[in-house]
Write a protein that holds these residues in place. Structure first.
Motif, PDB file in Angstrom:
ATOM      1  N   ARG A 580       0.821  -1.211   0.000  1.00  0.00           N
ATOM      2  CA  ARG A 580       0.000   0.000   0.000  1.00  0.00           C
ATOM      3  C   ARG A 580       0.858   1.264   0.000  1.00  0.00           C
ATOM      4  O   ARG A 580       0.506   2.266  -0.607  1.00  0.00           O
ATOM      5  CB  ARG A 580      -0.926   0.004   1.223  1.00  0.00           C
ATOM      6  CG  ARG A 580      -2.050  -1.020   1.130  1.00  0.00           C
ATOM      7  CD  ARG A 580      -3.089  -0.773   2.208  1.00  0.00           C
ATOM      8  NE  ARG A 580      -2.517  -0.881   3.541  1.00  0.00           N
ATOM      9  CZ  ARG A 580      -2.489  -2.011   4.238  1.00  0.00           C
ATOM     10  NH1 ARG A 580      -2.982  -3.117   3.719  1.00  0.00           N
ATOM     11  NH2 ARG A 580      -1.968  -2.051   5.446  1.00  0.00           N
ATOM     12  N   ARG A 639     -21.662   6.211  -5.959  1.00  0.00           N
ATOM     13  CA  ARG A 639     -21.277   6.836  -4.692  1.00  0.00           C
ATOM     14  C   ARG A 639     -21.953   6.078  -3.558  1.00  0.00           C
ATOM     15  O   ARG A 639     -22.989   5.450  -3.727  1.00  0.00           O
ATOM     16  CB  ARG A 639     -21.705   8.317  -4.650  1.00  0.00           C
ATOM     17  CG  ARG A 639     -21.051   9.212  -5.703  1.00  0.00           C
ATOM     18  CD  ARG A 639     -19.581   9.389  -5.411  1.00  0.00           C
ATOM     19  NE  ARG A 639     -18.957  10.330  -6.327  1.00  0.00           N
ATOM     20  CZ  ARG A 639     -18.398  10.003  -7.477  1.00  0.00           C
ATOM     21  NH1 ARG A 639     -18.404   8.733  -7.864  1.00  0.00           N
ATOM     22  NH2 ARG A 639     -17.851  10.924  -8.245  1.00  0.00           N
ATOM     23  N   THR A 649     -16.686   8.607  -1.828  1.00  0.00           N
ATOM     24  CA  THR A 649     -16.336   8.501  -3.235  1.00  0.00           C
ATOM     25  C   THR A 649     -15.798   7.105  -3.544  1.00  0.00           C
ATOM     26  O   THR A 649     -15.381   6.378  -2.641  1.00  0.00           O
ATOM     27  CB  THR A 649     -15.285   9.563  -3.590  1.00  0.00           C
ATOM     28  OG1 THR A 649     -14.200   9.458  -2.662  1.00  0.00           O
ATOM     29  CG2 THR A 649     -15.888  10.954  -3.508  1.00  0.00           C
ATOM     30  N   ASP A 651     -13.068   5.876  -4.648  1.00  0.00           N
ATOM     31  CA  ASP A 651     -11.709   5.497  -4.263  1.00  0.00           C
ATOM     32  C   ASP A 651     -11.648   4.975  -2.851  1.00  0.00           C
ATOM     33  O   ASP A 651     -10.638   4.384  -2.448  1.00  0.00           O
ATOM     34  CB  ASP A 651     -10.770   6.697  -4.419  1.00  0.00           C
ATOM     35  CG  ASP A 651     -11.236   7.904  -3.630  1.00  0.00           C
ATOM     36  OD1 ASP A 651     -10.405   8.541  -2.974  1.00  0.00           O
ATOM     37  OD2 ASP A 651     -12.449   8.229  -3.675  1.00  0.00           O
ATOM     38  N   ARG A 652     -12.727   5.087  -2.069  1.00  0.00           N
ATOM     39  CA  ARG A 652     -12.735   4.619  -0.689  1.00  0.00           C
ATOM     40  C   ARG A 652     -13.363   3.226  -0.546  1.00  0.00           C
ATOM     41  O   ARG A 652     -13.308   2.661   0.538  1.00  0.00           O
ATOM     42  CB  ARG A 652     -13.477   5.611   0.203  1.00  0.00           C
ATOM     43  CG  ARG A 652     -12.839   6.979   0.260  1.00  0.00           C
ATOM     44  CD  ARG A 652     -13.613   7.940   1.147  1.00  0.00           C
ATOM     45  NE  ARG A 652     -13.715   7.473   2.523  1.00  0.00           N
ATOM     46  CZ  ARG A 652     -14.446   8.087   3.462  1.00  0.00           C
ATOM     47  NH1 ARG A 652     -15.129   9.187   3.156  1.00  0.00           N
ATOM     48  NH2 ARG A 652     -14.497   7.604   4.676  1.00  0.00           N
ATOM     49  N   ASP A 655     -12.000  -0.608  -4.669  1.00  0.00           N
ATOM     50  CA  ASP A 655     -10.966  -1.644  -4.629  1.00  0.00           C
ATOM     51  C   ASP A 655     -11.369  -2.784  -3.698  1.00  0.00           C
ATOM     52  O   ASP A 655     -11.169  -3.975  -3.997  1.00  0.00           O
ATOM     53  CB  ASP A 655      -9.637  -1.051  -4.194  1.00  0.00           C
ATOM     54  CG  ASP A 655      -9.018  -0.176  -5.267  1.00  0.00           C
ATOM     55  OD1 ASP A 655      -8.116   0.621  -4.921  1.00  0.00           O
ATOM     56  OD2 ASP A 655      -9.436  -0.276  -6.438  1.00  0.00           O
ATOM     57  N   SER A 698     -15.983  -4.048 -14.308  1.00  0.00           N
ATOM     58  CA  SER A 698     -14.760  -4.406 -13.595  1.00  0.00           C
ATOM     59  C   SER A 698     -14.229  -5.747 -14.088  1.00  0.00           C
ATOM     60  O   SER A 698     -14.882  -6.461 -14.852  1.00  0.00           O
ATOM     61  CB  SER A 698     -15.033  -4.505 -12.091  1.00  0.00           C
ATOM     62  OG  SER A 698     -15.819  -5.656 -11.817  1.00  0.00           O
ATOM     63  N   ALA A 874     -15.350  14.572  -6.313  1.00  0.00           N
ATOM     64  CA  ALA A 874     -14.430  13.460  -6.034  1.00  0.00           C
ATOM     65  C   ALA A 874     -13.108  13.772  -6.678  1.00  0.00           C
ATOM     66  O   ALA A 874     -13.037  14.067  -7.852  1.00  0.00           O
ATOM     67  CB  ALA A 874     -14.999  12.156  -6.589  1.00  0.00           C
ATOM     68  N   ASP A 875     -12.068  13.715  -5.889  1.00  0.00           N
ATOM     69  CA  ASP A 875     -10.742  13.980  -6.437  1.00  0.00           C
ATOM     70  C   ASP A 875     -10.351  12.933  -7.467  1.00  0.00           C
ATOM     71  O   ASP A 875      -9.583  13.201  -8.391  1.00  0.00           O
ATOM     72  CB  ASP A 875      -9.710  14.016  -5.304  1.00  0.00           C
ATOM     73  CG  ASP A 875      -9.994  15.166  -4.350  1.00  0.00           C
ATOM     74  OD1 ASP A 875      -9.646  15.000  -3.173  1.00  0.00           O
ATOM     75  OD2 ASP A 875     -10.546  16.182  -4.779  1.00  0.00           O
ATOM     76  N   GLU A 876     -10.856  11.708  -7.267  1.00  0.00           N
ATOM     77  CA  GLU A 876     -10.518  10.616  -8.176  1.00  0.00           C
ATOM     78  C   GLU A 876     -11.815   9.960  -8.611  1.00  0.00           C
ATOM     79  O   GLU A 876     -12.546   9.425  -7.796  1.00  0.00           O
ATOM     80  CB  GLU A 876      -9.632   9.586  -7.466  1.00  0.00           C
ATOM     81  CG  GLU A 876      -9.289   8.366  -8.281  1.00  0.00           C
ATOM     82  CD  GLU A 876      -8.134   8.609  -9.241  1.00  0.00           C
ATOM     83  OE1 GLU A 876      -7.518   9.657  -9.102  1.00  0.00           O
ATOM     84  OE2 GLU A 876      -7.873   7.749 -10.093  1.00  0.00           O
ATOM     85  N   ALA A 878     -13.373   7.133  -9.754  1.00  0.00           N
ATOM     86  CA  ALA A 878     -13.151   5.706  -9.989  1.00  0.00           C
ATOM     87  C   ALA A 878     -14.396   5.092 -10.574  1.00  0.00           C
ATOM     88  O   ALA A 878     -15.499   5.590 -10.394  1.00  0.00           O
ATOM     89  CB  ALA A 878     -12.775   5.015  -8.677  1.00  0.00           C
TER      90      ALA A 878
END
Length: 880
Positions: A580, A639, A649, A651-652, A655, A698, A874-876, A878
């Motif tokens: 990570r 979201r 968002t 990215d949290r 994954d 995905s 959202a900064d990213e 995804a």
């Protein structure tokens, strides 16, 4: 007359009620003894002697009963041994020729002496048998005198037969009582079996006793004439039984030794030892074979009643076996129950293995000793091994040794040993790299940790996960991946000391055990050597060269460590932490580091609940036609409306959803929502042929064989025309399993939907897969769009992607457009569509509908109309 032979030896200790079986047997013995004494004192002593009784000393009668107890016929039934003595004959004679007091006393003491001296009975068993004999004699006298008074002198022989049967029945009931206690159940079939065996013999013995008694009374001189045919019968019987036994032994010898020449040596050895054990009626048979040079490579094969046979196992007590081998070599054979001298070691060995007796013989030929054949635990304690058994065992041993000398068995056994060693090695090593596998590594780690608990010299564990292995495996094939793994394994070996262990756990994961003492400084030096080796390029074949890195987690052993599994788990946790935190040389495990793992489990459960509770929302980022400035649709994004900390968002949690498989449910929800919203946009603007919606797939979804049915159902349920749905897939997803991806995409293409490559240019950009897969759209990655006008390389790459798409007839979408300059640049390059914060952030469905229905959206109109809902930025961005 029957006596208990092995009941008390099997006394168990399980609790039944308040008394254990041992205590119950003691109570039964005491009851029988009390009953015998009471009957003797109250009833038997006052009885008069028979009219024909002789005035002989009671010692003579005791001697007669002792001789009768020695002259027995043994009957073996499974594990139980029964003995039928000539005591019934003496009892029948004594009813007529002895006084009642003499008879009971002589029978109890004489037979008891024979049990002690001849059968070596002691303790509870002896006490039980003496009490049972005394009770049987007392009952017999009572029945004899009672029936004699009723039947008269002419039929007193009937009374004698009934008296002997009474004594036999008394003995059988007492033995049945013991069996019932031991088995904790009443099985009347056992009593019937006892009576079926004992009653005929008792009647025969009593009949002979009556003949002797009448001869003594009427014509004593005739006893000499009677003794002669009796002696001849006994001699003939013994000669017959001896000849039959010899014949049976020869047959068994032929059958048993012929097993050694069977094709399957393992099975042959097991059958051979089973037959030896059966031939000697023994509990265990054991064959020790020496290696070619003596002790080295010595093995033991064993057959024991009630257990699985052992074939060609390493000696667990080599010193004991070799001591027995030396003694047997010197004398040819050994037997137990000698008390001292040469038999003492065998006595000790037998006792240590729970055997009451044993015999052993060396496997000898003229020029060498091959091993040892041992038989132990003669079933039933009535008999033990005799000189005949010892001679037979020596004969068996000579035949086995001869077979070994000829090499028929020895070569096969060596092959079996080699094969076993190969199988053992394969079971403990990785077949690709030859490194120890997980089983062997954990065994060595446990030994190191256990030893450290005593010496305080603690080991360390390194957990390595290769960085960059999967692209090599996917791009160049599994053979190239195997070459890389073997190379890494060889280099890893070269970085370690002989006492250290490197292992492959599977995939691209390796683990290293560094024996102590080792500290952080020592670990750092080892890791430095490993990294230097990994930096050396690896030739994969056909001029393909690559390098790989590694994420390394370290766990140092220390006092208080519960076990080796914990040490390895700590290293695993540290490795994931290193993965990570990209850029770290390695991560050393510290308490609290694995809290991430527990948090991860909690988050997984929380996310699963969020899916069921409908906390996930689909939002949309509009897509703008760069030629007209008009919205032509939107990309569906997801979201998480968390009840506590608000909007989360992608990215949290994406994954985590991908790794846990929850992405399947999330993706299906987003797909259904997107199709319904797109159908709504089309219904609101039926003249718009360019309206579309894009949805991300995905890796898990592409690999899921249900995806085609899910897309078909979403289109059917919403009524959306298939060509308006564009499914976005990253290059990485395409290359993870190219065969599966190609098959799935062509099936989706058959539905009429279109396929887009997301983040094109950041992965495996290749004309080959653009030709192989049914691609309709390329999305230029935000990394290149962000560098436009500032980085010449980004300008060149973006232009190349757009020109490539135009040549292939594909649409292009510029992602992440945030400035007017970027918008103008991508438009000038010929890009078809753009999306980004310049035009709109991801918004709720109603807001997206309002934007899409607008005739034109200017690049500076990022503020939405009043009252229109807005989604947090959202900064990213995804994908789902």
């Amino acid at each position: 007359m029957t006596t208990m032979t092995n009941g008390a030896d099997a006394v168990q200790t399980n609790v039944l009620g308040r008394l254990t079986p041992s205590q119950r047997i003691v109570l039964l013995t005491a009851t029988v003894a009390v009953a015998a004494v009471a009957l003797f004192v109250i009833v038997v002593r006052p009885l008069p002697g028979a009219p024909t009784a002789l005035n002989l000393p009671w010692v003579l009668w005791a001697a007669a009963f002792a001789v009768g107890e020695v002259l027995v016929v043994h009957w073996q039934w499974k594990r139980d041994a029964h003995s039928f003595s000539m005591g019934d004959l003496v009892l029948a004679v004594g009813l007529f020729l002895a006084t009642p007091t003499q008879l009971v006393t002589a029978m109890a003491l004489g037979s008891g002496a024979a049990l002690v001296l001849h059968r070596r009975q002691r303790g509870l068993k002896l006490a039980f048998n003496v009490a049972e004999l005394a009770l049987g004699a007392a009952m017999a006298l009572i029945v004899f005198h009672t029936l004699s008074g009723v039947l008269g002198q002419q039929l007193d022989w009937v009374a004698a037969l009934a008296a002997v049967l009474t004594a036999t029945l008394t003995a059988d009931l007492c033995i049945f009582g013991i069996m019932t206690i031991l088995e904790n159940r009443v099985d009347t079939r056992k009593l019937v079996e006892l009576l079926g065996l004992s009653v005929p013999f008792a009647l025969g013995s009593a009949g002979m006793g009556l003949v002797v008694a009448r001869t003594v009374v009427n014509d004593p001189a005739s006893l000499a004439l009677l003794s002669l045919p009796t002696l001849l019968i006994l001699v003939a019987y013994r000669a017959y039984t001896g000849a039959k036994e010899q014949q049976d032994n020869l047959r068994l010898l032929h059958e048993v030794t012929s097993l050694l020449h069977a094709g399957d040596t393992q099975e042959a050895l097991g059958d051979f030892l089973d037959s030896v054990r059966s031939a000697f009626r023994a509990e265990m048979a054991e064959l020790v074979l020496l290696g070619p040079t003596g002790r080295e490579g010595a093995t033991v094969s064993r057959s024991r009643e009630g257990t699985e046979p052992v074939v060609m196992a390493a000696l667990d007590d080599p010193e004991d076996h070799h001591r027995l081998l030396r003694l047997a070599t010197a004398s040819g054979a050994l037997t137990t129950r000698t008390g001292t001298g040469r038999g003492a070691p065998l006595d000790s060995y037998a006792a240590g293995h729970g055997l009451k007796d044993a015999v052993a013989a060396a496997l000898r030929t003229e020029d060498r000793v091959h091993g040892l054949l041992l038989v132990g635990g003669r079933i039933g304690d009535v008999t033990t091994f005799t000189s005949r058994d010892l001679a037979l065992l020596e004969t068996f041993a000579r035949h086995v040794a001869t077979s070994l000398e000829r090499g028929r068995l020895e070569e096969n056994l060596r092959q079996v040993t080699d094969l076993k060693e190969q199988l053992r090695h394969q079971a403990l090593h990785d077949p690709l790299t030859g490194l120890p596998n997980r089983t062997l590594f954990l065994d060595r780690a446990r030994q190191a940790v256990d030893a450290a608990g005593c010496s305080d010299v603690w080991p360390a564990v390194l957990y390595l996960d290769l960085d960059g292995f999967k692209p090599v495996n996917d791009t160049y094939g599994h053979e190239a991946g195997d070459v890389l793994l073997r190379t890494v394994a060889d280099r890893l070996r070269g970085c370690l000391r002989p006492a250290d262990t490197a292992a492959r756990l599977g995939g691209d994961e390796f683990v290293v055990l560094l024996t102590g003492p080792i500290d952080r400084f020592g670990v750092t030096r080892v890791i430095q050597r490993i990294r230097e080796q990994l930096e050396v390029p690896v030739l994969l074949g056909d001029d393909v060269v690559t390098t790989v890195g590694a994420s390394i987690g370290v766990a140092l052993g220390e006092a208080g460590l519960p076990d080796a599994d914990t040490l390895v788990r700590h290293a695993d946790v540290a490795m994931y932490a290193a993965k990570r935190s990209a850029g770290n040389d390695f991560v050393l495990y510290e308490p609290g580091l694995d809290s991430t793992t527990s948090t991860r489990k909690d988050t997984t459960a929380e996310l699963a609940h969020a899916i069921e509770a409908g906390q996930l929302r689909t939002v949309y980022q509009p897509l703008i036609d760069l030629r007209t400035g008009r919205p032509v649709g939107a990309e569906a994004l997801v979201r998480w409306q968390h009840p506590v900390d608000g909007l989360r968002t992608p990215d949290r949690f994406i994954d985590l959803a991908e790794e846990t498989g929850l992405i399947i449910g999330i993706g299906e929800q987003v797909l259904n929502d997107a199709c319904r919203q797109a159908a709504r946009w089309v219904a609101e603007s039926p003249d718009r042929d360019d309206l579309l919606v894009t949805v991300n797939l995905s890796a898990r979804q592409v690999a899921d064989d249900r995806i085609v049915d899910q897309v078909r159902a979403a289109l059917a349920g919403s009524g959306l025309e298939p060509h308006r749905l564009i499914l976005e897939i990253t290059e990485t997803v395409l290359m993870q399993d190219r065969e599966t991806a190609a098959a799935t995409l062509w099936l989706l293409k058959d539905l009429g939907v279109r396929i887009a490559i997301d983040d094109f240019g950041t992965g495996y950009s290749s004309l080959a897969y653009l030709r192989r897969f049914p691609i309709d759209m390329l999305k230029v990655a935000r990394e290149f769009v962000d560098g436009l006008g500032r980085d010449a390389h980004d300008d060149v790459i973006t232009r190349a992607i757009v020109e490539l798409a135009g040549t292939l007839g594909l649409l292009t979408v510029a992602e992440g457009v945030e400035t007017v300059q970027q918008s103008e640049t991508v438009a000038s390059l010929g890009c078809d569509i753009a999306q980004g914060f310049l035009f709109s952030r991801p918004v709720e469905a109603d807001a997206a509908s309002a934007i899409i229905s607008a005739s034109r959206i200017r690049g500076d109109l990022r503020a939405l109309p009043a009252g229109m809902p807005r989604c947090d930025p959202a900064d990213e961005l995804a994908s789902a």
